[in-house]
Design a protein around this motif. Structure first.
Motif, mmCIF file in Angstrom:
data_model
loop_
_atom_site.group_PDB
_atom_site.id
_atom_site.type_symbol
_atom_site.label_atom_id
_atom_site.label_comp_id
_atom_site.label_asym_id
_atom_site.label_seq_id
_atom_site.Cartn_x
_atom_site.Cartn_y
_atom_site.Cartn_z
ATOM 1 N N ASP A 20 7.067 -14.777 5.440
ATOM 2 C CA ASP A 20 5.920 -14.233 6.161
ATOM 3 C C ASP A 20 5.440 -12.943 5.481
ATOM 4 O OD1 ASP A 20 4.119 -14.169 8.542
ATOM 5 O OD2 ASP A 20 5.245 -12.331 8.980
ATOM 6 N N GLY A 21 6.366 -12.072 5.145
ATOM 7 C CA GLY A 21 6.025 -10.817 4.490
ATOM 8 C C GLY A 21 5.416 -11.015 3.110
ATOM 9 N N TYR A 22 5.867 -12.043 2.401
ATOM 10 C CA TYR A 22 5.316 -12.351 1.085
ATOM 11 C C TYR A 22 3.818 -12.630 1.198
ATOM 12 C CZ TYR A 22 4.508 -14.864 -3.305
ATOM 13 O OH TYR A 22 4.002 -15.277 -4.508
ATOM 14 N N PHE A 23 3.440 -13.514 2.108
ATOM 15 C CA PHE A 23 2.028 -13.868 2.252
ATOM 16 C C PHE A 23 1.212 -12.725 2.855
ATOM 17 C CE2 PHE A 23 3.940 -18.047 1.749
ATOM 18 C CZ PHE A 23 3.099 -18.570 0.776
ATOM 19 N N ALA A 24 1.775 -12.019 3.827
ATOM 20 C CA ALA A 24 1.053 -10.893 4.431
ATOM 21 C C ALA A 24 0.803 -9.803 3.392
ATOM 22 C CB ALA A 24 1.838 -10.340 5.618
ATOM 23 N N GLU A 29 -2.902 -7.195 -0.584
ATOM 24 C CA GLU A 29 -2.771 -6.566 -1.903
ATOM 25 C C GLU A 29 -1.759 -5.420 -1.867
ATOM 26 O OE1 GLU A 29 -6.502 -5.777 -3.885
ATOM 27 O OE2 GLU A 29 -7.243 -7.792 -3.439
ATOM 28 N N ASP A 30 -0.737 -5.565 -1.026
ATOM 29 C CA ASP A 30 0.359 -4.605 -0.940
ATOM 30 C C ASP A 30 1.518 -5.167 -1.763
ATOM 31 O OD1 ASP A 30 2.314 -2.769 -0.368
ATOM 32 O OD2 ASP A 30 2.117 -2.928 1.818
ATOM 33 N N TYR A 31 1.378 -5.073 -3.080
ATOM 34 C CA TYR A 31 2.332 -5.700 -3.980
ATOM 35 C C TYR A 31 3.675 -4.983 -3.996
ATOM 36 C CZ TYR A 31 -2.036 -7.894 -5.209
ATOM 37 O OH TYR A 31 -3.236 -8.552 -5.131
ATOM 38 N N ARG A 32 3.713 -3.722 -3.619
ATOM 39 C CA ARG A 32 5.000 -3.014 -3.458
ATOM 40 C C ARG A 32 5.804 -3.669 -2.338
ATOM 41 N NH1 ARG A 32 6.917 -0.388 -7.507
ATOM 42 N NH2 ARG A 32 5.495 1.157 -8.303
ATOM 43 N N GLY A 54 13.308 -9.059 -11.061
ATOM 44 C CA GLY A 54 13.473 -7.755 -10.418
ATOM 45 C C GLY A 54 12.213 -7.279 -9.722
ATOM 46 N N PRO A 55 12.383 -6.510 -8.663
ATOM 47 C CA PRO A 55 11.245 -6.046 -7.869
ATOM 48 C C PRO A 55 10.191 -5.272 -8.660
ATOM 49 C CG PRO A 55 13.275 -5.674 -6.670
ATOM 50 C CD PRO A 55 13.655 -6.125 -8.049
ATOM 51 N N GLU A 56 10.611 -4.410 -9.574
ATOM 52 C CA GLU A 56 9.623 -3.621 -10.320
ATOM 53 C C GLU A 56 8.776 -4.516 -11.216
ATOM 54 O OE1 GLU A 56 7.347 -0.409 -10.992
ATOM 55 O OE2 GLU A 56 8.978 -0.526 -9.548
ATOM 56 N N ALA A 57 9.389 -5.507 -11.849
ATOM 57 C CA ALA A 57 8.650 -6.448 -12.699
ATOM 58 C C ALA A 57 7.724 -7.323 -11.853
ATOM 59 C CB ALA A 57 9.619 -7.306 -13.503
ATOM 60 N N VAL A 58 8.179 -7.712 -10.667
ATOM 61 C CA VAL A 58 7.331 -8.503 -9.758
ATOM 62 C C VAL A 58 6.110 -7.680 -9.361
ATOM 63 C CG1 VAL A 58 7.185 -9.535 -7.441
ATOM 64 C CG2 VAL A 58 9.184 -9.993 -8.906
ATOM 65 N N TYR A 59 6.334 -6.421 -9.006
ATOM 66 C CA TYR A 59 5.225 -5.538 -8.641
ATOM 67 C C TYR A 59 4.224 -5.408 -9.790
ATOM 68 C CZ TYR A 59 2.544 -1.306 -8.075
ATOM 69 O OH TYR A 59 1.509 -0.420 -8.040
ATOM 70 N N THR A 60 4.719 -5.141 -10.983
ATOM 71 C CA THR A 60 3.848 -4.955 -12.149
ATOM 72 C C THR A 60 3.027 -6.215 -12.413
ATOM 73 O OG1 THR A 60 5.394 -3.367 -13.107
ATOM 74 C CG2 THR A 60 3.829 -4.408 -14.620
ATOM 75 N N TYR A 61 3.673 -7.368 -12.325
ATOM 76 C CA TYR A 61 2.970 -8.630 -12.556
ATOM 77 C C TYR A 61 1.870 -8.848 -11.511
ATOM 78 C CZ TYR A 61 1.893 -13.543 -12.630
ATOM 79 O OH TYR A 61 1.208 -14.747 -12.659
ATOM 80 N N GLU A 65 -2.096 -9.304 -12.065
ATOM 81 C CA GLU A 65 -2.605 -10.674 -12.038
ATOM 82 C C GLU A 65 -3.154 -11.155 -10.700
ATOM 83 O OE1 GLU A 65 -2.934 -12.464 -14.743
ATOM 84 O OE2 GLU A 65 -1.936 -10.991 -16.011
ATOM 85 N N ALA A 66 -2.798 -10.535 -9.596
ATOM 86 C CA ALA A 66 -3.104 -11.117 -8.283
ATOM 87 C C ALA A 66 -4.223 -10.412 -7.515
ATOM 88 C CB ALA A 66 -1.845 -11.158 -7.427
ATOM 89 N N VAL A 67 -4.773 -9.356 -8.051
ATOM 90 C CA VAL A 67 -5.821 -8.610 -7.346
ATOM 91 C C VAL A 67 -6.984 -9.541 -7.000
ATOM 92 C CG1 VAL A 67 -7.480 -6.721 -7.528
ATOM 93 C CG2 VAL A 67 -5.158 -6.436 -8.397
ATOM 94 N N SER A 68 -7.436 -9.449 -5.784
ATOM 95 C CA SER A 68 -8.552 -10.238 -5.237
ATOM 96 C C SER A 68 -8.210 -11.701 -4.960
ATOM 97 C CB SER A 68 -9.800 -10.162 -6.134
ATOM 98 O OG SER A 68 -10.243 -8.824 -6.207
ATOM 99 N N MET A 69 -6.953 -12.087 -5.108
ATOM 100 C CA MET A 69 -6.545 -13.444 -4.741
ATOM 101 C C MET A 69 -6.160 -13.468 -3.270
ATOM 102 S SD MET A 69 -4.165 -14.863 -7.788
ATOM 103 C CE MET A 69 -4.743 -15.001 -9.453
#
Length: 138
Positions: A20-24, A29-32, A54-61, A65-69
């Motif tokens: 749920d938190g992943y999709f929310a 656009e709260d990638y942190r 790792g979380p930092e790499a996930v955040y950076t990606y 890449e995901a802005v406006s999706m």
């Protein structure tokens, strides 16, 4: 194996607060917040990318890449409420991702720990190769 389909947004929290938190977080656009759901060695397996660890790499990606999706879950399947041999339980979510240019069907497969954190999240595009080629043409 339980499958839930929704005409309205799914109540993913009843399946997993991490999912749920992943999709929310993704849609806000709260990638942190999304990255914080991953284990220290958690892996995001995104289309056309090497594993993102790792979380930092996930955040950076996601920040790149995901802005406006926007991700719209439509169906969720809990493969088992019991842990698998690798100590995780699997949750599969099917839905759509809308970008500025197109919308594509997607399947997310989450491997969740006993603490309901994300050990792995695999994202698969459900479009055919022909559909993907047409997306590039605009």
């Amino acid at each position: 194996m339980a499958i839930r389909t929704a005409e309205a947004p799914l109540a993913l929290r009843t399946v997993s607060s991490a999912v749920d938190g992943y999709f929310a977080g993704f849609n806000a656009e709260d990638y942190r917040a999304v990255a914080a759901l991953f284990e220290a060695d958690g892996v995001l397996l995104a289309p056309f990318e090497e594993p993102i660890v790792g979380p930092e790499a996930v955040y950076t990606y996601l920040q790149a890449e995901a802005v406006s999706m926007r991700a719209t879950p439509v169906e969720v399947e809990v493969e088992s409420d019991e842990m698998t041999s690798d100590g995780t339980r699997r949750v599969v979510v099917k839905g759509r991702v809308k970008t500025l240019l197109f919308t594509v069907s997607v399947r997310w497969t989450f491997a969740l720990t006993a603490a309901d954190t994300i050990q792995a999240a695999e994202i698969k595009l459900m479009a055919s190769l022909q559909e993907l080629v047409q997306l590039d043409r605009g």
